[in-house]
Structure formats: C-alpha cells, structure tokens
Scaffold this motif. Structure first.
Motif, PDB file in Angstrom:
ATOM      1  N   VAL A   1      -8.644   4.910  -3.597  1.00 58.94           N
ATOM      2  CA  VAL A   1      -7.756   6.065  -3.419  1.00 58.94           C
ATOM      3  C   VAL A   1      -7.272   6.606  -4.765  1.00 58.94           C
ATOM      4  O   VAL A   1      -7.240   7.811  -4.979  1.00 58.94           O
ATOM      5  CB  VAL A   1      -6.564   5.692  -2.514  1.00 58.94           C
ATOM      6  CG1 VAL A   1      -5.591   6.870  -2.376  1.00 58.94           C
ATOM      7  CG2 VAL A   1      -7.074   5.275  -1.133  1.00 58.94           C
ATOM      8  N   PHE A   2      -6.891   5.718  -5.665  1.00 59.96           N
ATOM      9  CA  PHE A   2      -6.313   6.176  -6.936  1.00 59.96           C
ATOM     10  C   PHE A   2      -7.246   5.959  -8.125  1.00 59.96           C
ATOM     11  O   PHE A   2      -6.885   6.287  -9.250  1.00 59.96           O
ATOM     12  CB  PHE A   2      -4.990   5.456  -7.205  1.00 59.96           C
ATOM     13  CG  PHE A   2      -3.911   5.826  -6.230  1.00 59.96           C
ATOM     14  CD1 PHE A   2      -3.559   7.156  -6.038  1.00 59.96           C
ATOM     15  CD2 PHE A   2      -3.246   4.857  -5.498  1.00 59.96           C
ATOM     16  CE1 PHE A   2      -2.562   7.516  -5.142  1.00 59.96           C
ATOM     17  CE2 PHE A   2      -2.252   5.207  -4.601  1.00 59.96           C
ATOM     18  CZ  PHE A   2      -1.913   6.535  -4.425  1.00 59.96           C
TER      19      PHE A   2
ATOM     20  N   VAL B   1       0.843  -1.195   0.000  1.00 57.92           N
ATOM     21  CA  VAL B   1       0.000   0.000   0.000  1.00 57.92           C
ATOM     22  C   VAL B   1       0.879   1.248   0.000  1.00 57.92           C
ATOM     23  O   VAL B   1       0.663   2.191  -0.780  1.00 57.92           O
ATOM     24  CB  VAL B   1      -0.929  -0.025   1.247  1.00 57.92           C
ATOM     25  CG1 VAL B   1      -1.558   1.335   1.481  1.00 57.92           C
ATOM     26  CG2 VAL B   1      -2.012  -1.086   1.074  1.00 57.92           C
ATOM     27  N   ILE B   2       1.916   1.228   0.853  1.00 58.96           N
ATOM     28  CA  ILE B   2       2.805   2.395   0.948  1.00 58.96           C
ATOM     29  C   ILE B   2       3.550   2.615  -0.377  1.00 58.96           C
ATOM     30  O   ILE B   2       3.599   3.728  -0.899  1.00 58.96           O
ATOM     31  CB  ILE B   2       3.814   2.203   2.106  1.00 58.96           C
ATOM     32  CG1 ILE B   2       3.085   2.268   3.450  1.00 58.96           C
ATOM     33  CG2 ILE B   2       4.925   3.256   2.053  1.00 58.96           C
ATOM     34  CD1 ILE B   2       3.911   1.799   4.627  1.00 58.96           C
TER      35      ILE B   2
ATOM     36  N   VAL C   1      -6.974  -6.100  -0.172  1.00 57.37           N
ATOM     37  CA  VAL C   1      -6.579  -4.778   0.320  1.00 57.37           C
ATOM     38  C   VAL C   1      -6.086  -3.918  -0.846  1.00 57.37           C
ATOM     39  O   VAL C   1      -6.445  -2.745  -0.966  1.00 57.37           O
ATOM     40  CB  VAL C   1      -5.480  -4.907   1.412  1.00 57.37           C
ATOM     41  CG1 VAL C   1      -4.875  -3.548   1.748  1.00 57.37           C
ATOM     42  CG2 VAL C   1      -6.057  -5.545   2.671  1.00 57.37           C
ATOM     43  N   MET C   2      -5.283  -4.536  -1.721  1.00 60.31           N
ATOM     44  CA  MET C   2      -4.741  -3.773  -2.856  1.00 60.31           C
ATOM     45  C   MET C   2      -5.833  -3.340  -3.830  1.00 60.31           C
ATOM     46  O   MET C   2      -5.836  -2.213  -4.316  1.00 60.31           O
ATOM     47  CB  MET C   2      -3.680  -4.600  -3.584  1.00 60.31           C
ATOM     48  CG  MET C   2      -2.355  -4.637  -2.858  1.00 60.31           C
ATOM     49  SD  MET C   2      -1.625  -3.001  -2.660  1.00 60.31           S
ATOM     50  CE  MET C   2      -1.015  -2.689  -4.307  1.00 60.31           C
ATOM     51  N   PHE C   3      -6.759  -4.266  -4.119  1.00 58.63           N
ATOM     52  CA  PHE C   3      -7.872  -3.914  -5.015  1.00 58.63           C
ATOM     53  C   PHE C   3      -8.643  -2.720  -4.436  1.00 58.63           C
ATOM     54  O   PHE C   3      -8.891  -1.736  -5.119  1.00 58.63           O
ATOM     55  CB  PHE C   3      -8.857  -5.080  -5.163  1.00 58.63           C
ATOM     56  CG  PHE C   3      -8.351  -6.219  -6.009  1.00 58.63           C
ATOM     57  CD1 PHE C   3      -7.547  -5.994  -7.104  1.00 58.63           C
ATOM     58  CD2 PHE C   3      -8.690  -7.533  -5.707  1.00 58.63           C
ATOM     59  CE1 PHE C   3      -7.077  -7.041  -7.890  1.00 58.63           C
ATOM     60  CE2 PHE C   3      -8.235  -8.590  -6.476  1.00 58.63           C
ATOM     61  CZ  PHE C   3      -7.426  -8.341  -7.563  1.00 58.63           C
ATOM     62  N   THR C   4      -9.004  -2.861  -3.163  1.00 58.12           N
ATOM     63  CA  THR C   4      -9.842  -1.845  -2.523  1.00 58.12           C
ATOM     64  C   THR C   4      -9.105  -0.511  -2.434  1.00 58.12           C
ATOM     65  O   THR C   4      -9.636   0.534  -2.807  1.00 58.12           O
ATOM     66  CB  THR C   4     -10.247  -2.321  -1.108  1.00 58.12           C
ATOM     67  OG1 THR C   4     -10.772  -3.639  -1.214  1.00 58.12           O
ATOM     68  CG2 THR C   4     -11.273  -1.406  -0.479  1.00 58.12           C
ATOM     69  N   PHE C   5      -7.883  -0.586  -1.922  1.00 55.48           N
ATOM     70  CA  PHE C   5      -7.120   0.647  -1.712  1.00 55.48           C
ATOM     71  C   PHE C   5      -6.869   1.390  -3.030  1.00 55.48           C
ATOM     72  O   PHE C   5      -7.145   2.584  -3.144  1.00 55.48           O
ATOM     73  CB  PHE C   5      -5.792   0.317  -1.020  1.00 55.48           C
ATOM     74  CG  PHE C   5      -4.886   1.512  -0.877  1.00 55.48           C
ATOM     75  CD1 PHE C   5      -5.086   2.439   0.136  1.00 55.48           C
ATOM     76  CD2 PHE C   5      -3.837   1.719  -1.759  1.00 55.48           C
ATOM     77  CE1 PHE C   5      -4.267   3.546   0.254  1.00 55.48           C
ATOM     78  CE2 PHE C   5      -3.019   2.820  -1.649  1.00 55.48           C
ATOM     79  CZ  PHE C   5      -3.234   3.745  -0.635  1.00 55.48           C
ATOM     80  N   THR C   6      -6.338   0.668  -4.011  1.00 52.18           N
ATOM     81  CA  THR C   6      -5.960   1.350  -5.256  1.00 52.18           C
ATOM     82  C   THR C   6      -7.194   1.855  -6.013  1.00 52.18           C
ATOM     83  O   THR C   6      -7.137   2.877  -6.679  1.00 52.18           O
ATOM     84  CB  THR C   6      -5.140   0.434  -6.179  1.00 52.18           C
ATOM     85  OG1 THR C   6      -5.895  -0.758  -6.439  1.00 52.18           O
ATOM     86  CG2 THR C   6      -3.815   0.074  -5.554  1.00 52.18           C
TER      87      THR C   6
ATOM     88  N   ALA D   1       0.343   4.476 -15.237  1.00 54.55           N
ATOM     89  CA  ALA D   1       1.393   4.011 -14.331  1.00 54.55           C
ATOM     90  C   ALA D   1       0.797   3.535 -13.013  1.00 54.55           C
ATOM     91  O   ALA D   1       1.272   2.589 -12.402  1.00 54.55           O
ATOM     92  CB  ALA D   1       2.388   5.126 -14.083  1.00 54.55           C
ATOM     93  N   ARG D   2      -0.249   4.204 -12.594  1.00 52.75           N
ATOM     94  CA  ARG D   2      -0.887   3.794 -11.329  1.00 52.75           C
ATOM     95  C   ARG D   2      -1.454   2.381 -11.445  1.00 52.75           C
ATOM     96  O   ARG D   2      -1.341   1.569 -10.538  1.00 52.75           O
ATOM     97  CB  ARG D   2      -1.993   4.769 -10.959  1.00 52.75           C
ATOM     98  CG  ARG D   2      -1.466   6.002 -10.274  1.00 52.75           C
ATOM     99  CD  ARG D   2      -2.589   6.953 -10.021  1.00 52.75           C
ATOM    100  NE  ARG D   2      -2.083   8.171  -9.427  1.00 52.75           N
ATOM    101  CZ  ARG D   2      -2.715   9.314  -9.462  1.00 52.75           C
ATOM    102  NH1 ARG D   2      -3.875   9.401 -10.078  1.00 52.75           N
ATOM    103  NH2 ARG D   2      -2.215  10.373  -8.891  1.00 52.75           N
TER     104      ARG D   2
END
Lengths: 424, 317
Positions: A302-303, A29-30, A294-299, A230-231
C-alpha cells in the motif's frame, strides 16, 4: 508434538476473537494508514507550499594540496592560483547565491563550526548542514569533481527543496566548464591550441576525463545512512509496538485456561507442563509472526515501504523480536494473577514501552535518558534493528540487537517456565 | 469384582485449613459411587487428588493399583475428568473441542474422527457439532464437558458436580447418559454432587463428606438405616421464633428439630402421630404455616441426622 496442536489451537482461538483481531491485526494497519496519510503530503514534494529552510554552512578544514598538484610546474601552479584567486566560488555561493533576494525568502544560513552545527541538527534547530569543500575555487578551476556534502535528518519536503536549490547552483557551475573543455579539446585536436600542460600529457588527460564528471550534491542522512521516510519509520514502529500486545494476549490466554480448568484437562490427558509452556510460547510467536507478516505485506504493497534489502537480516530480527515477545508473554503470565493485571499491562506497560522505544516519537527527539531506557525495551531494540536495515545495514550490523532480543526471550521464558502454574 | 479405586487415608491442607481429613473409601469396577456433601465439604479437593492434579500431604490413591504419587502417568491413562467448570474453548465448535482434546490424548487421523463422532452421538450433540460452544445452552455445554472426559474411553470417569446450574431437563439427560454409559460399557463412575436426588438416582454406593471428613459410606439402604424408620416433616413458614423451635424440641415423639430460613425439619418416628401437635404448637407461636410435607427416610435426612444441617440449606439451628 502436542505443543504444536496447543499452539495451533491458540491461533485458531485468536482468529475467532474479534477483539483480539482488532487489537493485534487491524489496529497497527489502521494506525500506520492514518500516520501514512497524515504525513504523506510531506513526501510528495512541496505541494503544501515551499517550506522555509535553515541551514548551517560548515567550511571543511584546509586539506593537503589537491591531488596531482605536485606534478604541475611552478608556473602552472601559479597560473591556477591566479585563476582560483580571481574566482571566489565560496563568496559566489554564499553572497550571490544563498543571500540572493529570491532565496532569502525561503532560506537562511549561518556559518558555523561543525560540532555546533551537528548539535543544532540533532536538536532540529536547523534542517541541514552543507559542507563547503576545501579549496572550492581551486578544485573547480582544476576541473576536479566537487561534492557538496549535505547532512540532514529531515524527512520532509525541506530536504527536496534544499536539494533542488543546491542542484541549480552546481548545474550553473558545471555548464561553462564543460563548454570550455569541449572547446579546448577541439582546439587541441585541430592543432589550433597546444596542450596547456606539455610536460605532463597524463595530467592533461586526467583533467579532461575528470571534467566529464559534473559537480554533484551528495545528500545523505547522518553518518552516511539512507534517509528513512516517516512511513518507513511508523510502519516499523507500529509493528514492534503491536507485537507487544501478542504477549498480553498470550498471557491472558494462559490465565483464562488456568481459571477455566482446561489446563487441568491437558494435565489429565497426559500433557507435561513443558508441553503446555512450549505450546503457549509457540502460539504467541505464531501470532506475532502473523502480525509482522501482515505489516510487511500491507505497508509494502500500500505504501511502498522499503524494509531493507537484507532479507536474512529482516528474517533474523523478526524472528528474534517475536521470540522475545513470546518469552515476555510467558513471564507476564507468571507475574500477573488476574485479568485486571493483563489490562494494566496492555494499557500502561505497553504504552510506556512503546513511548520509550520510539513507537510514538523518534527516540532522537526525546530527552537523552529516554534513549537510554529505550535500549532496554524489546520494541526499542527491534525498531532500532528494523531502521538500521532500512538505512542499508546488513545482518552483521544488527547482531548485537538480535543477541539481546534472543537473550531476553530465553531469560523471560526460563523465568516464566520455572514459575509457570498449570493448576489454579 | 475388582477394585477400581482405593482412596487411603487422604489428607490435604491449605495453610491451617484442612480440606480433606483422613478420607478413605474404595470403588469397585463397574460401580457408580457417589460422594455427597455440601459446597466446601472437600469433594473437589478429593477429586483433584484422585485426578493427579493435587498432591496430598499424606495418604495415597490407587487406580487399578497404580498410585497417583508414584505413577501419575499410568493413572491419567485410566481416568477421564469432568470438572465442575465448563472447561471448554467457547469460540471453537463442539467438534473442534473434542478433536483438540482427542489429540491431547494421542488420537490421530481416522481414530480421532471416529471417536469424536462417537462422543458427539453419546452426548446428543451430533446435529450441533459445527456450532461454536458459546452458542450452546448451559445444558449442552455441560454435555460436551462430559463428552471431553469420555474421549480416551476411561476406565474410571470422574465427574465433579457436572450438573451445576442447568435446567431439570438437561440434568435428566446427563444422568441418563451416565447411567447408560455405566450399564452399556461397564464404565466405573465416581460422581460428586450436593444434590441428594442425583446421587440417590445414580449411585450404587455413597460416601457422605462434610468438613473434609467422610462421615458415612455404604449403600443407600445402609445409610438410610442410620436414621432408622424416622420420617421428616418439612414445614415452610412465614417466620419462626426460637421459642417455637424450643417448644417443638420438648414435644413427645419428636427426635430432632432443625430450622433454616423459615423452613423447619422435624425428625420423628411417627409423622402421623405428631403432625397435628406440631402444627398447633407453631400456630400458638403465631408462625404462619405456608406448606408442609412428610418425607420418607432419604439421603438428605441421613445428612441431616449426621451433621445437623441440610445439604444445601447451610447451618441449621
């Protein structure tokens, strides 16, 4: 059912292990956040200043006569040829537009053969290829829909700027033609003018209808795929890299339990080796699934990362990737005898796999042999599949990758289970 | 009385090293049987075979008539193992550890909850049930380690050096707990240790093992009888010379003299009669005496008598 309790216990242990949480959950995440922020301005328009563009112009080879050409009379064909001959749009585009003083400050172009242009694009020596349509002037005169086909692999503001430049040219072309057609229609309606193609009313109608379609720019990624930001790239790249750490964590847990004799206790409690292996395998799968979730949700939240629209494909590649990772964890536990070995795996092997698999840099910018090696890494395969889904591929397009990952998982699990030692 | 455990001509080798050499003994139901021996004597290997974790190269073990070779699953249902290591999950609480292993034994729902509460009570950890094991003292971890071994109400509880590295108070608590379990529920206990005092306190019968061989077994009294009425004079000195030891061995009334790390052990039939001469002899060799004590026959002196070394002192000269 015991394997399920073993798996749940391992997840519980992981959730209470701050170091594991940092590596498995927080780090991806970081890192994605840092990369996202670092590369973010490149996706928000040319606020960092207008980049200088290098483009290749590829003239498309002469095609057959324009559609409907044969329906015209010789006289009409001659009229159109004459009009097109007077109007050299190619020259206007290249000399008057691209080579204008204003554009020269931000753009240079060279006319090239397609293979050379493709090669330079792949090497990132140019930002884009613009394909000039065959019979550019002829199609314009005939009122045909004109596509300026642009191929680019850049994710940056360069693409946005180029699109803007080309759009301004095509808009300029469209305006007089639309005006001319409107006037022509009105004249016909009022009986002031006659149909220019009296022998072919259908053709005339067709031209008028076509003329309502403005000249467009078709900016696409290579091979007609959606362009990946890129994101998007790094969200997938970090996710597939860090699920490899779940394999290391799973293997470390196996060594730890063997050394601390908790496995002995499980055996004395009546648990078979198969239940213990299944428990450990499932635990690694659950942990890797948690990471991916977590990665699916976060990215996404947030992005705004778009992971693709084919949910079945997304679910399939995720399942197969974590399956492969879980198998790798069991295999490592058999190959590695000490905690030091796990550290080597996490600090060396994973990094090498991440590099080869494209988690640090896109595979296409690396030497060719690394691309070949990337095909053997599970993270490289998973990344390829995720990127394909982001580009618009569906489950059917990534079947080979899924088969590879599941096959890898089965082979690793099989070998690992065969040599799995419960007692120290 | 029924036989709970029969160990029959058990042998186990690791490469050329014989860890367990033709060991045979039996444990009766309701008995606390001690296996006494120094580190590396073969206690843990014997325990691992009895617990179905290792296969012997020859011999067999029967638990209530079930062979560890042909019916390991039946044996597992009858035993509870407390390994020498703290075999727990440190980041889980005492309750979670017990509940997890309870599930591994097939306990579910109310039965599981009730048994966890019962074991917490037995081990005196009810008040700390929700605390993580990593926050526990060594003694508390040892108690929980035993607690896990009790989850399936075993007919035979096997404890492999369960008090290693803990303070005397915790050790006393553990020994009392084991004794209470044996007395209240008739649980049979196989207890290994290299602490003579523990075995002497707990066990009805004892086997002495050294270099993988069971060199003696019987009741404590039977074993002590092996050394007769001899007493041990234990003398701590600041330093001792081989000449002084040789002199002591020539002395009338002295049966055996053993020495390790400035501690001299003299086995004699009459400590009172030889003590003054032993002290004078050591003085004459400039051995400064720090302390001495006279011990009645015990398992330590039995081991000394049988092996020529101490249980914890290593090889004596």
């Amino acid at each position: 059912m015991s394997f399920w309790y073993i798996a749940l216990k391992d997840v519980q242990v992981m959730l209470r292990d701050k170091k594991a949480l940092l590596i498995l959950i927080a780090m991806p995440v970081i890192l994605t956040t840092i990369l996202g922020l670092a590369l973010g301005p490149l996706f928000n328009g040319p606020s960092q200043g207008v980049p200088h563009l290098s483009i290749a112009i590829v003239k498309q080879p002469p095609a057959a006569a324009p559609p409907l050409w044969d329906l015209l009379t010789e006289e009409q064909q001659e009229q159109i040829n004459r009009a097109a001959g007077n109007l050299d749009l190619e020259e206007i585009f290249l000399q008057d537009f691209l080579a204008s003083n204003e554009l020269q400050k931000i753009l240079d172009y060279r006319i090239m053969a397609e293979p050379d242009a493709r090669a330079m694009l792949a090497q990132q020596k140019i930002d884009a290829i613009v394909y000039l349509p065959d019979n550019f002037s002829m199609q314009y005169v005939m009122g045909k829909n004109i596509n300026l086909h642009v191929v680019t692999n850049t994710d940056s503001a360069a693409r946005i700027v180029l699109q803007g430049i080309l759009q301004s040219f095509t808009d300029t072309l469209s305006l007089p033609r639309i005006a001319m057609q409107v006037i022509q229609e009105e004249k016909i309606a009022e009986g002031i003018a006659t149909n220019p193609f009296p022998d072919s009313p259908t053709l005339f109608t067709s031209l008028v209808e076509n003329s309502h379609t403005s000249v467009t720019i078709n900016t696409v990624a290579e091979e007609g795929k959606k362009i990946i930001s890129a994101r998007q790239y790094y969200a997938a790249a970090m996710a597939v890299m860090f699920i490899l750490f779940a394999a290391g964590f799973g293997a470390a847990g196996i060594l730890q339990e063997r050394d601390s004799r908790t496995f002995d206790r499980l055996v004395v409690a009546g648990q078979k080796k198969s239940a213990i292996v299944a428990g450990k395998f499932t635990a690694t799968m659950l942990i890797a699934l948690l990471q991916m979730s977590v990665m699916f949700t976060f990215t996404h939240l947030v992005f705004g990362v778009d992971w693709g629209t084919d949910l079945a494909g997304l679910a399939s590649v995720t399942f197969s990737a974590v399956f492969a990772v879980a198998g790798l964890g069991i295999l490592i536990a058999c190959l590695v005898k000490t905690e030091r070995g796990i550290i080597v795996f996490q600090s060396v092997v994973i990094q090498v796999m991440a590099f080869l698999g494209g988690s640090f840099l896109p595979v296409y910018v690396m030497p060719e042999f690394t691309s070949t090696l990337a095909a053997f890494t599970i993270n490289g395969q998973a990344l390829k599949a995720y990127l394909s889904l982001m580009e618009g591929a569906t489950l059917g397009d990534i079947t080979a990758t899924i088969v590879y990952l599941i096959g890898f998982g089965i082979a690793s699990l099989g070998i690992g289970a065969k040599f799995f030692r419960v007692t120290s | 009385m029924q036989t709970m455990l029969t160990v029959n001509k058990l042998t186990k080798k690791y490469g050329p090293q014989t860890a367990v050499d033709n060991v045979s003994f039996s444990v009766q139901q309701g008995e606390i049987w001690g296996l006494l021996g120094p580190n590396g004597a073969g206690k843990s290997t014997t325990i691992a075979i009895i617990s179905t974790l290792l296969r012997p190269i020859s011999g067999d073990v029967l638990v209530q008539g079930h062979s560890v070779l042909s019916a390991p699953d039946r044996v597992r249902k009858l035993i509870g193992l407390v390994p020498q290591h703290i075999a727990l999950y440190p980041t889980l609480s005492a309750y979670e550890n017990l509940a997890f292993f309870g599930r591994m034994y097939g306990l579910r729902g109310q039965k599981l909850k009730a048994r966890v509460a019962e074991v917490l009570d037995i081990t005196g950890l009810t008040a700390r049930a929700k605390d993580r094991v990593e926050t526990f003292s060594g003694g508390m971890q040892r108690r929980l380690n035993i607690g896990v071994g009790l989850m399936n109400r075993p007919a035979l509880l096997i404890l492999d050096e369960p008090t290693v590295g803990i303070d005397p108070q915790s050790r006393r608590h553990i020994l009392e707990t084991i004794k209470h379990l044996n007395a209240s529920s008739g649980m049979t206990v196989l207890y290994t240790s290299h602490y003579m005092e523990e075995v002497e306190f707990l066990c009805d019968r004892v086997g002495i093992i050294d270099h993988g061989r069971l060199i003696a077994q019987g009741t404590k009294e039977e074993l002590k009888h092996l050394v007769g009425e001899r007493e041990t004079i234990e003398i701590r000195t600041s330093g001792v010379s081989p000449a002084a030891i040789a002199h002591l061995r020539q002395m009338t009334g002295v049966d055996e003299v053993l020495c390790a790390e400035n501690t001299i052990k003299v086995l004699t039939g009459n400590a009172g009669a030889v003590l003054s001469r032993v002290v004078a002899s050591l003085n004459s060799f400039d051995c400064k005496i720090k302390s001495f004590r006279i011990q009645e026959p015990n398992l330590e002196s039995v081991f000394l008598h049988l092996t020529g070394k101490g249980l914890r002192d290593g090889r004596m000269t």
